[in-house]
Every structure is written in structure tokens, then in C-alpha cells.
Write a protein that holds these residues in place. Structure first.
Motif, PDB file in Angstrom:
ATOM      1  N   CYS A  16       0.837  -1.211   0.000  1.00 31.94           N
ATOM      2  CA  CYS A  16       0.000   0.000   0.000  1.00 31.94           C
ATOM      3  C   CYS A  16       0.868   1.255   0.000  1.00 31.94           C
ATOM      4  O   CYS A  16       1.865   1.332   0.717  1.00 31.94           O
ATOM      5  CB  CYS A  16      -0.894  -0.022   1.233  1.00 31.94           C
ATOM      6  N   GLU A  17       0.470   2.221  -0.795  1.00 31.89           N
ATOM      7  CA  GLU A  17       1.273   3.455  -0.834  1.00 31.89           C
ATOM      8  C   GLU A  17       0.716   4.546   0.073  1.00 31.89           C
ATOM      9  O   GLU A  17       1.142   5.690   0.006  1.00 31.89           O
ATOM     10  CB  GLU A  17       1.461   3.959  -2.261  1.00 31.89           C
ATOM     11  N   GLN A  18      -0.235   4.194   0.954  1.00 30.51           N
ATOM     12  CA  GLN A  18      -0.719   5.139   1.972  1.00 30.51           C
ATOM     13  C   GLN A  18      -1.159   6.465   1.347  1.00 30.51           C
ATOM     14  O   GLN A  18      -0.677   7.546   1.694  1.00 30.51           O
ATOM     15  CB  GLN A  18       0.360   5.369   3.036  1.00 30.51           C
ATOM     16  N   CYS A  19      -2.097   6.352   0.442  1.00 32.26           N
ATOM     17  CA  CYS A  19      -2.556   7.524  -0.305  1.00 32.26           C
ATOM     18  C   CYS A  19      -3.093   8.623   0.620  1.00 32.26           C
ATOM     19  O   CYS A  19      -3.768   8.320   1.610  1.00 32.26           O
ATOM     20  CB  CYS A  19      -3.673   7.133  -1.258  1.00 32.26           C
ATOM     21  N   PRO A  24      -7.379   8.223   0.115  1.00 28.12           N
ATOM     22  CA  PRO A  24      -7.445   6.780  -0.154  1.00 28.12           C
ATOM     23  C   PRO A  24      -8.760   6.393  -0.835  1.00 28.12           C
ATOM     24  O   PRO A  24      -9.807   6.312  -0.188  1.00 28.12           O
ATOM     25  CB  PRO A  24      -7.333   6.164   1.248  1.00 28.12           C
ATOM     26  N   PHE A  25      -8.680   6.147  -2.125  1.00 29.80           N
ATOM     27  CA  PHE A  25      -9.900   5.794  -2.865  1.00 29.80           C
ATOM     28  C   PHE A  25     -10.484   4.464  -2.402  1.00 29.80           C
ATOM     29  O   PHE A  25     -11.678   4.233  -2.506  1.00 29.80           O
ATOM     30  CB  PHE A  25      -9.613   5.783  -4.371  1.00 29.80           C
ATOM     31  N   CYS A  26      -9.630   3.583  -1.868  1.00 32.07           N
ATOM     32  CA  CYS A  26     -10.128   2.308  -1.331  1.00 32.07           C
ATOM     33  C   CYS A  26     -11.149   2.588  -0.232  1.00 32.07           C
ATOM     34  O   CYS A  26     -12.224   1.990  -0.186  1.00 32.07           O
ATOM     35  CB  CYS A  26      -8.963   1.487  -0.782  1.00 32.07           C
ATOM     36  N   ILE A  82      -8.894   1.581   5.725  1.00 30.58           N
ATOM     37  CA  ILE A  82      -8.056   0.540   5.115  1.00 30.58           C
ATOM     38  C   ILE A  82      -6.560   0.872   5.176  1.00 30.58           C
ATOM     39  O   ILE A  82      -5.748   0.023   5.580  1.00 30.58           O
ATOM     40  CB  ILE A  82      -8.527   0.271   3.663  1.00 30.58           C
ATOM     41  N   PRO A  83      -6.157   2.099   4.820  1.00 27.50           N
ATOM     42  CA  PRO A  83      -4.711   2.367   4.847  1.00 27.50           C
ATOM     43  C   PRO A  83      -4.090   2.120   6.218  1.00 27.50           C
ATOM     44  O   PRO A  83      -2.991   1.575   6.309  1.00 27.50           O
ATOM     45  CB  PRO A  83      -4.618   3.852   4.462  1.00 27.50           C
ATOM     46  N   LEU A 117      -3.815  -1.622   6.985  1.00 30.01           N
ATOM     47  CA  LEU A 117      -2.775  -2.232   6.148  1.00 30.01           C
ATOM     48  C   LEU A 117      -1.393  -1.924   6.737  1.00 30.01           C
ATOM     49  O   LEU A 117      -0.528  -2.798   6.834  1.00 30.01           O
ATOM     50  CB  LEU A 117      -2.869  -1.695   4.714  1.00 30.01           C
ATOM     51  N   CYS A 135      -8.554   1.007  -5.780  1.00 30.40           N
ATOM     52  CA  CYS A 135      -7.167   1.211  -5.322  1.00 30.40           C
ATOM     53  C   CYS A 135      -6.354   1.842  -6.466  1.00 30.40           C
ATOM     54  O   CYS A 135      -6.414   1.382  -7.611  1.00 30.40           O
ATOM     55  CB  CYS A 135      -6.571  -0.130  -4.913  1.00 30.40           C
ATOM     56  N   VAL A 136      -5.586   2.867  -6.125  1.00 31.75           N
ATOM     57  CA  VAL A 136      -4.829   3.560  -7.181  1.00 31.75           C
ATOM     58  C   VAL A 136      -3.836   2.626  -7.876  1.00 31.75           C
ATOM     59  O   VAL A 136      -3.506   2.824  -9.044  1.00 31.75           O
ATOM     60  CB  VAL A 136      -4.082   4.799  -6.637  1.00 31.75           C
ATOM     61  N   LEU A 137      -3.375   1.621  -7.148  1.00 30.81           N
ATOM     62  CA  LEU A 137      -2.421   0.687  -7.768  1.00 30.81           C
ATOM     63  C   LEU A 137      -3.083  -0.116  -8.883  1.00 30.81           C
ATOM     64  O   LEU A 137      -2.416  -0.552  -9.817  1.00 30.81           O
ATOM     65  CB  LEU A 137      -1.831  -0.260  -6.711  1.00 30.81           C
ATOM     66  N   VAL A 167      -3.780  -3.516  -4.072  1.00 28.91           N
ATOM     67  CA  VAL A 167      -3.453  -4.194  -2.813  1.00 28.91           C
ATOM     68  C   VAL A 167      -4.560  -5.226  -2.564  1.00 28.91           C
ATOM     69  O   VAL A 167      -5.738  -4.953  -2.813  1.00 28.91           O
ATOM     70  CB  VAL A 167      -3.409  -3.177  -1.645  1.00 28.91           C
ATOM     71  N   ILE A 211      -6.743  -6.179  -0.540  1.00 28.70           N
ATOM     72  CA  ILE A 211      -7.354  -5.660   0.685  1.00 28.70           C
ATOM     73  C   ILE A 211      -8.263  -6.691   1.374  1.00 28.70           C
ATOM     74  O   ILE A 211      -8.183  -6.914   2.586  1.00 28.70           O
ATOM     75  CB  ILE A 211      -8.159  -4.377   0.350  1.00 28.70           C
TER      76      ILE A 211
END
Ligand code: SF4
Length: 484
Positions: free
Chosen positions: A48-51, A54-56, A66-67, A70, A109-111, A119, A121
Motif C-alpha cells: 500500500c502506498e498510503q494515499c 485513499p480511494f479504497c 483501510i490504509p 494495512l 485502489c490507485v495501484l 493491494v 485488501i
């Protein structure tokens, strides 16, 4: 909070827990994914890039943090991860198993939007909570003190269970009435064990019992007990009955023997899995063994039916849906699982008639091919039949999985003042979540229409808050009212 282990998506590939081979899955009703190894869960969480935005989390109906969980998992702080996860969700391990993450958190998720892939999740969520159960961190939410008020909840599905836990924690005496012999609603009788093993639901029900929630199974409000009696017993009522009325085929032959509603079929299979004797299963009526099975529909319930039929030993299983794969309502992940297990999808086709033999027993489905026409008001292209494209599929068992509608609750409850929408769902005030009857609230599918379990949990939690506000305000107003 340490960030040392995060942002590893550049060096670590996306990896889900191991999926059992399809040929093994076809033989049983056990869940198809094995558990994450601890190191694997930690690694996957660390991708996770810890946005900052966080769109998640934004696209999770519960707004799960979620961030943070995670990051805690990546750093081995699982008890804290469970505390964060369970702060917004009454059944994270159930959502981790059955949420269509590809359409919610992971799909957002942006990824996933980059070449790195989301991720994982849902799998991490399941890992955190299964670990919490194993370690004894999941404890009943007993109140510090009783508050002297009681709430009656009609329906023991996910909305009712979530509301019950929240209200009990606030000190309410909570009674849950359910028409079935087991609590859990669709979690127990609708969703098959290969997606959600039943012990997972049963231990949640026991947790609520241990917190002091009183369950009344086999209690059909409107029949066993009247709605009016229930209102007289409690300070507030929550209607969380779900939607159980199946949409039916209307084509010729729909009434033939061998044509069944999805929920009838799934309930029988789940009951058998839990050790019940089901006469219609024993007699073969609701058993797909050695049959050619055709399931009509393209939602998650249809996916549950086709995959159940495979496990029962069907000769062939086809899923007929009038749109294409990209436009189906069911989870793409579930379709992929079904294909691996041997289900054949017949896209862009709709049943025109069910054909039967001299004994009125279904023998085939005659369908017609469709193409996608212009978009309707919802933006979806409407399927149109292609003239002269009829074809026939052999069928001994046809399952209708066309969705669910609300029962006529004002009639069922003998309560004409209970206002419903034009779709039959119970009308609620958007702010108070109260129905047209003072002190009566609604949550879950019966309020929003057939939807996801995660939305039912969200609705149950919201309703618990509004019920608490209502009861507290009413008690204060009653106290300050001048004596007559
Ligand atoms: Fe992490 Fe993906 Fe959520 Fe961003 S969107 S915080 S990368 S899980």
C-alpha cells in the motif's frame, strides 16, 4: 506511526492467498482460498502506498480505515489492526470473504489503475480478523450499564445483526425475531459454504448471544406474533427483513416441474451442508447430480447456483445471461472462479420458452440470442432479441436467479400505515431512517432494495445510531412533559 515497511508495490507483485485447484474445489463446499501465511499477509499489506486521499476507503460503503490497518498489518501489529478494522465493521471477516472487492475497495485502489495491480485488501481483512478470532481478541460488546430501553429487530440477517451489536453495546435490551430456524439470513441460507463457511456466521451469532442479544428464531412477525404486539413490547422497532420474493420467469413453460427459484435451491444445499435432512434434496428434486442444469441470470446469486450445481455433480451447467460479461451485475472474480470449475456461460441470450415432456417435466430451454441496443435511462444498453436466432439447450433442472423483490410488508404485518416506495421497499426519512410509523425504523435490503452485505451492515449501524437518538430524545421529552 512507522512507515518503514510501506510503499513496496514497486518490488512486490500482487499475490492473493492460494486458490485450491478447480478439480479439488468441485468435490466439496469448503472455501476455495487457503489462509494467508503471516509473512505473506504482511508483505501484501506493505504494498500500500498510503494515499493521502485513499480511494479504497472512499469506495468502501463502511468507510473502513483501510490504509491504517494495512500499515499496522505490515508492521506486525495485528491486534491494533483488528481494533481499527472492527471499529467500522461488525463482521470484517465476512466482508473479507464475500465483498466484491473488485468492484469496491480493490477496484478503486490507485495501484489497480497503474500497472502494479491493487493491494489485496479483502484477503488481508480476512487474515486480520481470522487471526483475531484465533487469538481471542474478538470479544462480545457487553454494555457498561443497561439503559432500561428495549429494541425489537425483525430479521437476523447482516443489517439486523449489525444493529443488534451496536444497540446492545449502548445498553439496550435487544431482541431479534427471525422467521427461520437459524439466525444469519442470507449469510446462513443463501451464500454457499465455498464462499462463506457456516461456522464463520455461527460464531458471530454466538458472539451477539454472549453480549446479551436475545434471538427468537422461528418467529414470523405477522404470523407467529403480530407487528402491533411487537411495537407494544419495545421502545423502538427495526425492520430488517431483507428481500426474499423471487422474480420469476414469465415465458411459456415457466411452471414446469424441475424449474426452481434460486433461493429454494441454495437453501436446500446449505441446509444439507449443515446436516439437515431436506426431503426435496433426498428425493433428487433439488439435487443437481447427473443433471443438465441451466441457471438463468447474471448476478452473484446466479454464480452461487452454478457453482453449487457443479459441486453436486451436475452433468453440465450453463449460465444464461442476456447481456455480455462486461455488463453483468455479478462479480468478475466469481465468473472467473465459475469458469475454472467448469461452468459454461451463454452470454447475450434470453430464455424464450421452457420445453417439457408429457409429464410436464422440463427437458430443455429454448433461448434467443440478443444484441445490445441503445442505452436506457440508467445508461445501460438494453438487450434486444436477434430475430431467427433461437437455439435450444438440454435441461433437467432450471434455476431462476433473476433477483429479489420485497414482500408486501404492509399486508404481511397488517400495518397499512407502513409506507412503501413504488418498488415495495419500506420508505424511510433520509435523516432519521424512521419509517412512516413513529418509532419504527428500517435498514438493509428492505429499505434500499437487494444489495450487498456490506451495505446492509452500514445500514444496520446507521439505524442503530438513529434509534438511539430517537429513544433518548423521546425519553427526555416524556420526562419534561407536564403531568396531566
Ligand atoms: Fe493503499 Fe490502494 Fe488504498 Fe491507496 S488506494 S491507500 S494504495 S489500498
Amino acid at each position: 506511526m512507522a512507515r518503514n515497511k510501506m510503499l513496496r508495490f514497486t518490488t512486490l507483485e500482487q499475490e492473493y492467498p492460494t486458490k485450491r485447484p478447480a478439480e479439488m474445489r468441485r468435490e466439496d463446499f469448503d472455501e476455495i482460498y487457503t489462509a494467508f501465511e503471516p509473512a505473506k499477509a504482511s508483505d501484501q499489506a506493505s504494498r500500500c502506498e498510503q494515499c493521502g486521499i485513499p480511494f479504497c476507503q472512499i469506495h468502501c460503503p463502511l468507510g473502513n480505515n483501510i490504509p491504517d490497518w494495512l500499515m499496522l498489518t505490515a508492521n506486525g501489529r495485528l491486534e491494533e489492526a483488528y481494533a481499527v478494522s472492527s471499529a467500522t465493521n461488525n463482521m470484517p471477516e465476512i466482508c473479507g470473504r464475500i465483498c466484491p472487492q473488485d468492484r469496491l475497495c480493490e477496484g478503486s485502489c490507485v495501484l489497480e489503475q497503474s500497472r502494479h495491480r491493487a493491494v489485496t485488501i479483502g484477503s488481508v481483512e480476512k487474515y486480520i480478523t481470522d487471526t483475531a478470532w484465533a487469538e481471542g481478541w474478538v470479544q462480545p460488546k457487553t454494555p457498561a450499564a443497561e439503559n432500561g430501553f428495549s429494541v425489537g429487530i425483525i430479521g437476523g440477517g447482516p443489517a439486523g445483526m449489525a444493529a443488534a451489536e451496536q444497540l446492545r453495546a449502548k445498553g439496550y435490551a435487544v431482541h431479534v425475531y427471525d422467521r427461520h430456524d437459524r439466525i444469519g439470513g442470507l449469510l446462513i441460507y443463501g451464500i454457499p459454504g465455498f464462499k462463506l463457511e457456516k461456522y464463520v456466521v455461527e460464531r458471530r451469532v454466538k458472539l451477539l448471544q454472549d453480549a446479551g442479544v436475545v434471538f427468537h428464531p422461528n418467529t414470523d412477525v405477522g404470523k407467529t406474533i403480530s407487528f402491533a404486539d411487537l411495537r407494544a413490547k419495545h421502545d423502538a422497532i427495526l425492520v430488517a427483513t431483507g428481500v426474499y420474493k423471487a422474480r420469476m420467469l414469465s415465458c411459456p413453460g415457466a411452471g414446469l416441474t424441475g424449474v426452481h427459484k434460486a433461493l429454494t435451491y441454495l437453501t436446500a444445499s446449505n441446509r444439507v451442508g449443515m446436516g439437515d435432512t431436506v426431503a426435496d434434496y433426498e428425493s433428487g428434486i433439488l439435487d443437481a447430480k447427473d443433471k443438465h442444469v441451466v441457471v438463468i441470470g447474471g448476478g452473484d446469486t446466479a454464480m452461487d447456483c452454478v457453482r453449487t450445481a457443479i459441486r453436486q455433480g451436475a452433468k453440465s451447467v450453463k449460465c444464461v445471461y442476456r447481456r455480455d460479461r462486461e455488463n453483468m451485475p455479478g462479480s468478475q472474480r466469481e465468473v472467473a472462479n465459475a469458469v475454472e470449475e467448469g461452468v459454461e456461460f451463454v452470454w447475450m441470450a434470453a430464455p424464450e420458452a421452457l420445453l417439457g415432456d408429457a409429464d410436464n417435466k422440463v427437458t430443455a430451454v429454448r433461448a434467443i440470442k440478443m444484441h445490445l441496443g441503445v442505452a436506457d435511462s440508467s445508461g445501460r444498453q438494453s438487450p434486444q432479441p436477434i430475430e431467427g436466432s433461437q437455439f435450444t439447450m438440454e435441461a433437467d433442472l432450471v434455476i431462476e436467479a433473476l433477483g429479489f423483490e420485497p414482500e408486501d410488508l404492509p399486508v404481511y404485518f397488517a400495518e397499512p400505515d407502513l409506507a412503501v416506495t413504488r418498488w415495495g421497499t419500506v420508505k424511510t426519512d433520509h435523516k432519521t431512517l424512521m419509517t412512516s410509523i413513529p418509532g419504527v425504523f428500517a435498514a438493509g435490503d428492505i429499505m434500499r432494495g437487494a444489495s450487498l452485505v456490506v451495505w446492509a451492515v452500514k445500514d444496520g449501524r446507521d439505524a442503530a445510531e438513529r434509534i438511539d437518538q430517537y429513544v433518548t430524545a423521546k425519553a427526555a421529552a416524556d420526562k419534561s412533559a407536564p403531568a396531566m
